[in-house]
Design a protein around this motif. Structure first.
Motif, PDB file in Angstrom:
ATOM      1  N   ALA A   1      -2.182   2.912   1.916  1.00 39.88           N
ATOM      2  CA  ALA A   1      -1.961   4.039   1.071  1.00 39.88           C
ATOM      3  C   ALA A   1      -0.686   3.794   0.452  1.00 39.88           C
ATOM      4  O   ALA A   1      -0.524   4.072  -0.714  1.00 39.88           O
ATOM      5  CB  ALA A   1      -2.015   5.268   1.733  1.00 39.88           C
ATOM      6  N   SER A   2       0.360   3.510   1.036  1.00 38.64           N
ATOM      7  CA  SER A   2       1.693   3.369   0.431  1.00 38.64           C
ATOM      8  C   SER A   2       1.674   2.211  -0.724  1.00 38.64           C
ATOM      9  O   SER A   2       2.420   2.612  -1.739  1.00 38.64           O
ATOM     10  CB  SER A   2       2.770   2.854   1.468  1.00 38.64           C
ATOM     11  OG  SER A   2       2.756   3.855   2.579  1.00 38.64           O
ATOM     12  N   PHE A   3       1.088   1.094  -0.305  1.00 34.74           N
ATOM     13  CA  PHE A   3       0.992   0.087  -1.546  1.00 34.74           C
ATOM     14  C   PHE A   3       0.135   0.613  -2.635  1.00 34.74           C
ATOM     15  O   PHE A   3       0.696   0.524  -3.782  1.00 34.74           O
ATOM     16  CB  PHE A   3       0.079  -0.873  -1.181  1.00 34.74           C
ATOM     17  CG  PHE A   3       0.391  -2.182  -1.998  1.00 34.74           C
ATOM     18  CD1 PHE A   3       1.393  -3.061  -1.979  1.00 34.74           C
ATOM     19  CD2 PHE A   3      -0.840  -2.658  -2.729  1.00 34.74           C
ATOM     20  CE1 PHE A   3       1.524  -4.218  -2.905  1.00 34.74           C
ATOM     21  CE2 PHE A   3      -0.809  -3.846  -3.445  1.00 34.74           C
ATOM     22  CZ  PHE A   3       0.310  -4.539  -3.748  1.00 34.74           C
ATOM     23  N   ALA A   4      -0.940   1.343  -2.367  1.00 35.65           N
ATOM     24  CA  ALA A   4      -1.535   2.035  -3.803  1.00 35.65           C
ATOM     25  C   ALA A   4      -0.704   2.867  -4.420  1.00 35.65           C
ATOM     26  O   ALA A   4      -0.643   3.026  -5.718  1.00 35.65           O
ATOM     27  CB  ALA A   4      -3.057   2.499  -3.179  1.00 35.65           C
ATOM     28  N   LEU A   5      -0.164   3.757  -3.736  1.00 38.93           N
ATOM     29  CA  LEU A   5       0.769   4.613  -4.038  1.00 38.93           C
ATOM     30  C   LEU A   5       1.910   4.253  -4.902  1.00 38.93           C
ATOM     31  O   LEU A   5       2.389   4.661  -6.084  1.00 38.93           O
ATOM     32  CB  LEU A   5       1.415   5.778  -3.063  1.00 38.93           C
ATOM     33  CG  LEU A   5       2.123   7.117  -3.650  1.00 38.93           C
ATOM     34  CD1 LEU A   5       1.089   7.920  -4.347  1.00 38.93           C
ATOM     35  CD2 LEU A   5       2.472   7.875  -2.423  1.00 38.93           C
ATOM     36  N   ALA A   6       2.447   2.928  -4.571  1.00 37.21           N
ATOM     37  CA  ALA A   6       3.662   2.317  -5.190  1.00 37.21           C
ATOM     38  C   ALA A   6       2.998   1.709  -6.549  1.00 37.21           C
ATOM     39  O   ALA A   6       3.670   2.008  -7.471  1.00 37.21           O
ATOM     40  CB  ALA A   6       4.116   1.203  -4.285  1.00 37.21           C
ATOM     41  N   ILE A   7       1.765   1.348  -6.553  1.00 36.96           N
ATOM     42  CA  ILE A   7       1.382   0.678  -7.883  1.00 36.96           C
ATOM     43  C   ILE A   7       0.986   1.694  -8.863  1.00 36.96           C
ATOM     44  O   ILE A   7       1.331   1.767  -9.864  1.00 36.96           O
ATOM     45  CB  ILE A   7      -0.043   0.064  -7.472  1.00 36.96           C
ATOM     46  CG1 ILE A   7       0.274  -1.253  -6.661  1.00 36.96           C
ATOM     47  CG2 ILE A   7      -0.483  -0.214  -8.672  1.00 36.96           C
ATOM     48  CD1 ILE A   7      -1.094  -1.953  -6.275  1.00 36.96           C
ATOM     49  N   TRP A   8       0.644   2.879  -8.235  1.00 39.58           N
ATOM     50  CA  TRP A   8       0.431   4.243  -9.245  1.00 39.58           C
ATOM     51  C   TRP A   8       1.807   4.548  -9.734  1.00 39.58           C
ATOM     52  O   TRP A   8       2.133   4.646 -10.916  1.00 39.58           O
ATOM     53  CB  TRP A   8       0.036   5.129  -8.420  1.00 39.58           C
ATOM     54  CG  TRP A   8      -0.003   6.689  -8.871  1.00 39.58           C
ATOM     55  CD1 TRP A   8       0.968   7.576  -8.873  1.00 39.58           C
ATOM     56  CD2 TRP A   8      -1.146   7.244  -9.934  1.00 39.58           C
ATOM     57  NE1 TRP A   8       0.715   8.672  -9.617  1.00 39.58           N
ATOM     58  CE2 TRP A   8      -0.426   8.511 -10.157  1.00 39.58           C
ATOM     59  CE3 TRP A   8      -2.223   6.732 -10.375  1.00 39.58           C
ATOM     60  CZ2 TRP A   8      -1.285   9.322 -11.162  1.00 39.58           C
ATOM     61  CZ3 TRP A   8      -2.846   7.538 -11.460  1.00 39.58           C
ATOM     62  CH2 TRP A   8      -2.426   8.736 -11.789  1.00 39.58           C
ATOM     63  N   LEU A   9       2.897   4.484  -8.862  1.00 38.97           N
ATOM     64  CA  LEU A   9       4.302   4.973  -9.453  1.00 38.97           C
ATOM     65  C   LEU A   9       4.685   4.071 -10.616  1.00 38.97           C
ATOM     66  O   LEU A   9       5.524   4.264 -11.365  1.00 38.97           O
ATOM     67  CB  LEU A   9       5.158   5.035  -8.397  1.00 38.97           C
ATOM     68  CG  LEU A   9       4.785   6.236  -7.382  1.00 38.97           C
ATOM     69  CD1 LEU A   9       5.877   6.145  -6.291  1.00 38.97           C
ATOM     70  CD2 LEU A   9       5.111   7.593  -8.050  1.00 38.97           C
ATOM     71  N   ARG A  10       4.526   2.877 -10.184  1.00 37.21           N
ATOM     72  CA  ARG A  10       4.994   1.647 -10.999  1.00 37.21           C
ATOM     73  C   ARG A  10       4.409   1.755 -12.425  1.00 37.21           C
ATOM     74  O   ARG A  10       5.219   1.661 -13.260  1.00 37.21           O
ATOM     75  CB  ARG A  10       4.519   0.234 -10.375  1.00 37.21           C
ATOM     76  CG  ARG A  10       4.808  -1.066 -11.321  1.00 37.21           C
ATOM     77  CD  ARG A  10       6.458  -1.063 -11.298  1.00 37.21           C
ATOM     78  NE  ARG A  10       6.405  -2.467 -12.065  1.00 37.21           N
ATOM     79  CZ  ARG A  10       6.804  -2.457 -13.458  1.00 37.21           C
ATOM     80  NH1 ARG A  10       6.703  -1.091 -13.846  1.00 37.21           N
ATOM     81  NH2 ARG A  10       7.316  -3.506 -14.101  1.00 37.21           N
ATOM     82  N   PHE A  11       3.141   1.874 -12.436  1.00 34.70           N
ATOM     83  CA  PHE A  11       2.429   1.964 -13.765  1.00 34.70           C
ATOM     84  C   PHE A  11       2.549   3.240 -14.537  1.00 34.70           C
ATOM     85  O   PHE A  11       2.240   3.264 -15.771  1.00 34.70           O
ATOM     86  CB  PHE A  11       1.054   1.486 -13.586  1.00 34.70           C
ATOM     87  CG  PHE A  11       1.081   0.033 -13.390  1.00 34.70           C
ATOM     88  CD1 PHE A  11       1.209  -1.013 -14.458  1.00 34.70           C
ATOM     89  CD2 PHE A  11       0.689  -0.632 -12.302  1.00 34.70           C
ATOM     90  CE1 PHE A  11       1.046  -2.387 -14.176  1.00 34.70           C
ATOM     91  CE2 PHE A  11       0.601  -1.763 -11.868  1.00 34.70           C
ATOM     92  CZ  PHE A  11       0.720  -2.712 -12.884  1.00 34.70           C
ATOM     93  N   GLN A  12       2.432   4.445 -13.772  1.00 34.19           N
ATOM     94  CA  GLN A  12       2.491   5.750 -14.083  1.00 34.19           C
ATOM     95  C   GLN A  12       3.979   6.441 -14.739  1.00 34.19           C
ATOM     96  O   GLN A  12       3.958   6.724 -15.754  1.00 34.19           O
ATOM     97  CB  GLN A  12       1.913   6.817 -13.132  1.00 34.19           C
ATOM     98  CG  GLN A  12       1.627   8.153 -13.780  1.00 34.19           C
ATOM     99  CD  GLN A  12       0.318   8.135 -14.610  1.00 34.19           C
ATOM    100  OE1 GLN A  12      -0.373   6.992 -14.583  1.00 34.19           O
ATOM    101  NE2 GLN A  12       0.183   9.158 -15.216  1.00 34.19           N
ATOM    102  N   PHE A  13       4.893   5.850 -14.031  1.00 36.04           N
ATOM    103  CA  PHE A  13       6.381   6.392 -14.372  1.00 36.04           C
ATOM    104  C   PHE A  13       7.224   5.197 -14.570  1.00 36.04           C
ATOM    105  O   PHE A  13       8.419   5.546 -14.952  1.00 36.04           O
ATOM    106  CB  PHE A  13       6.942   7.005 -13.212  1.00 36.04           C
ATOM    107  CG  PHE A  13       5.915   8.293 -12.834  1.00 36.04           C
ATOM    108  CD1 PHE A  13       6.133   9.589 -13.630  1.00 36.04           C
ATOM    109  CD2 PHE A  13       5.023   8.409 -11.717  1.00 36.04           C
ATOM    110  CE1 PHE A  13       5.286  10.579 -13.289  1.00 36.04           C
ATOM    111  CE2 PHE A  13       4.384   9.480 -11.637  1.00 36.04           C
ATOM    112  CZ  PHE A  13       4.248  10.601 -12.267  1.00 36.04           C
TER     113      PHE A  13
END
Length: 462
Positions: free
Chosen positions: A261-273
């Protein structure tokens, strides 16, 4: 209560008198109980265990709220009880604002309530839940109900081992916080609330106050994870003959959930923000661990991260940590047991004559255990729905009512929405809602069944 009294006296705050009076009241109350029960001959039973557990926790909540109510803080009785219940149930929700300016005695007392509540709950569960069969499979995942196969032959030996582990983790956490730049006062308070997975802070910004020191978030993440694992594992670590049996399915599943979950959330933050991956992963794992362990720390308002992040945090609020830890929620072991019984039931539908054993950690588990898990989940969902409905009647919007009930029942702390999210608190909630939330926090910390059973006619029938 004498510890915050000394802290206030040293700082020149007049609230030290309140703590002295509260301590005297507690001593008088305890003395009356001692005199009333001296020489009594009472046979312990499961019924007495339920009643005693609830009475002990009610008493602890009331006595914990007493210094808050009689201090100079502008708190109503409902707000003081809410703050006391939130502390001792290790929920971490608060009605207080201006924490940076509060007297040190009050801040220390809130942290002490969390720390006492964390170890107190474990001790009561260890003593009572194995016979009540509501605590999941072999409390703290002991290998067998056979006395000879337990980690240690006596319950008090196990309890002592857990207490030593609890003290040791608290000390290590405190020293780690102090080493990376926290003041000793902040380090002591945050260590107690980190190991108790409670989340009370000495600052309005929570750990966001230390945002310029990323190592604080790293230490908090590590110790939140350690505190959300079964404490019996730390007892096994020092027992050579038991250390080879450290494998626990719930620990593996829990850590996998956190990392994925943390890895997926990090990828989301990386590409979203556009965060750097290092920054994104630290923010992601810190906040996700804070929610899933029901600690409730925040370094920023993670609800601004978008719908994917909100969905993950919402699911994590249900899951919780491992059984036998200080974290709340449904607990990983119950979800594993439910999944395995569901899989076996589906297999039997396809092949009715197939004999399939359901195992957990190398031990066969019975159908009775599945019933206790289903009972807990049913009561959990019913309490959540009823709590949300009652909160909506007090004037809260749907999001605040539902997530407020969820965060109270799972002992998480912050909810969702503008009012009770990680960027706010419960100071704007009315007294009626605070009473409801206090009851939900209380029921959630005592695993719901322990409280609900007192309201059944069978409990009072001779």
């Amino acid at each position: 209560m004498l510890l915050p009294a000394l802290a206030d006296l040293r700082a020149g705050n007049s609230d030290w008198v309140v703590f002295i009076r509260s301590a005297a009241t507690t001593i008088a109350f305890a003395t009356l109980i001692l005199l009333a029960t001296n020489g009594a001959n009472c046979r312990f039973s499961a019924r007495l265990g339920f009643l005693l557990t609830v009475c002990l926790w009610v008493t602890g909540c009331v006595l914990g709220a007493m210094p808050l109510y009689f201090s100079r803080l502008p708190l109503s009785l409902a707000a003081a009880i809410f703050e006391g219940v939130s502390g001792i149930t290790t929920t971490g929700a608060t009605v207080l604002t201006g924490l940076d300016r509060l007297p040190r005695g009050i801040l220390l007392w809130r942290s002490l309530l969390c720390w006492i509540g964390g170890i107190g709950f474990i001790a009561l569960a260890l003593l009572l839940l194995p016979s009540l069969r509501v605590g999941g499979i072999q409390l703290f995942n002991m290998e067998s109900s056979d006395r000879a196969e337990k980690v240690l032959p006596r319950v008090n030996q196990i309890a002592n081992g857990i207490i030593i582990a609890y003290l040791g983790l608290t000390l290590l956490c405190m020293l780690s916080y102090f080493a990376v730049g926290m003041t000793m006062f902040d380090a002591v308070n945050h260590a107690m609330t980190t190991i108790a997975t409670a989340g009370f802070s000495t600052h309005d910004a929570s750990l966001g106050y230390f945002s310029k020191t990323p190592s604080v978030l790293v230490i908090a993440t590590i110790f939140m994870l350690l505190a959300s694992l079964p404490f019996i594992l730390y007892v096994k670590l020092v027992l050579p003959e038991r250390s080879r049996r450290l494998a626990d399915p719930q620990v593996v599943v829990f850590l996998v959930i956190v990392l994925v979950a943390s890895f997926a959330l990090a990828i989301w933050l990386r590409f979203q923000f556009g965060f750097s991956f290092h920054h994104a992963f630290l923010d992601a794992i810190f906040h996700f661990v804070s929610v899933i362990t029901t600690t409730g720390y925040a370094a920023e308002d993670y609800l601004l991260w978008g719908p994917f992040a909100i969905g993950l945090f919402f699911i994590a609020s249900f899951i919780g940590g491992c059984a036998g830890s200080t974290s709340g929620g449904i607990k990983i072991n119950r979800l594993i047991i439910l999944w395995r019984f569901t899989r076996v039931a589906m297999t039997r539908l396809l092949s009715p004559n197939t004999v399939v054993k359901v195992r957990y950690g190398g031990t066969d588990i019975s159908g009775d255990l599945a019933q206790t898990v289903l009972l807990f989940l049913s009561l959990y969902m019913a309490s959540l729905v009823i709590g949300a409905m009652l909160l909506s009647f007090t004037g809260l919007d749907f999001v605040s009512a539902f997530t407020g009930a969820l965060t109270a029942l799972s002992n998480v702390g912050p909810g969702f929405g503008d009012r009770i999210g990680p960027d706010g608190n419960f100071s704007t909630v009315g007294d009626a809602a605070l009473w409801i939330l206090s009851a939900l926090m209380f029921a959630g910390r005592l695993e719901i069944v322990t409280v609900i059973i007192l309201f059944t006619p069978a409990f009072w029938r001779k």
